[in-house]
Design a protein around this motif. Sequence first.
Motif, mmCIF file in Angstrom:
data_model
loop_
_atom_site.group_PDB
_atom_site.id
_atom_site.type_symbol
_atom_site.label_atom_id
_atom_site.label_comp_id
_atom_site.label_asym_id
_atom_site.label_seq_id
_atom_site.Cartn_x
_atom_site.Cartn_y
_atom_site.Cartn_z
ATOM 1 N N PRO A 76 14.519 30.506 18.443
ATOM 2 C CA PRO A 76 14.777 29.154 18.956
ATOM 3 C C PRO A 76 13.509 28.528 19.539
ATOM 4 N N ARG A 77 13.340 27.236 19.283
ATOM 5 C CA ARG A 77 12.231 26.434 19.812
ATOM 6 C C ARG A 77 10.846 26.849 19.309
ATOM 7 N N ALA A 78 10.797 27.675 18.294
ATOM 8 C CA ALA A 78 9.499 28.059 17.716
ATOM 9 C C ALA A 78 8.963 26.893 16.892
ATOM 10 N N SER A 79 7.685 26.908 16.655
ATOM 11 C CA SER A 79 7.050 25.917 15.788
ATOM 12 C C SER A 79 7.778 25.901 14.445
ATOM 13 N N ARG A 80 7.796 24.749 13.784
ATOM 14 C CA ARG A 80 8.468 24.668 12.484
ATOM 15 C C ARG A 80 7.803 25.560 11.440
ATOM 16 N N HIS A 81 6.564 25.975 11.705
ATOM 17 C CA HIS A 81 5.852 26.852 10.776
ATOM 18 C C HIS A 81 6.296 28.302 10.906
ATOM 19 N N VAL A 82 6.959 28.624 12.003
ATOM 20 C CA VAL A 82 7.400 30.001 12.231
ATOM 21 C C VAL A 82 8.797 30.161 11.653
ATOM 22 N N ARG A 83 8.901 30.994 10.617
ATOM 23 C CA ARG A 83 10.199 31.265 9.997
ATOM 24 C C ARG A 83 11.054 32.106 10.934
#
Length: 141
Positions: free
Chosen positions: A35-42
């Motif tokens: 949750p709330r990770a960068s959109r680049h982090v799958r």
Amino acid sequence: MSNLYLIAHVAGRTVAIDSDQVESVVDIGEVTAVPRASRHVRGLAALRSRVVTVVDTQSALGQEGQSAATRAVITQVDGHHYALLVDQLDDVAPFELRPLGGGVTLDKAWRAAGRGIVERDGEPILAIDLAALVPGQSTAH
């Protein structure tokens, strides 16, 4: 002087990755979203008794959608392990890194990741820095 490079396909483009940046190449299994990770982090994946952050390279390079890739290059940046998704792996071979020429046009994300050019059978291939694809990292060229 030549160095060993891994030739791969990332976000629809053939790239060269310096073998010094490659810890291993793996097939990624289940990925747990963060949750709330960068959109680049799958998300996060378990790999050989450790947890790695899985980076969607397609997204990191500014392209729409998520990569369907399940293979990844494992690299270490600032003491942390990352799995960077790749579409396909081709070969490992020695190449000489040349500077990016003035005639090479790259958008912002590719330009940030680009380290130079290697040439395979007369075809120029962009050499990339994997650390530049890790969210929150910046690299000096």
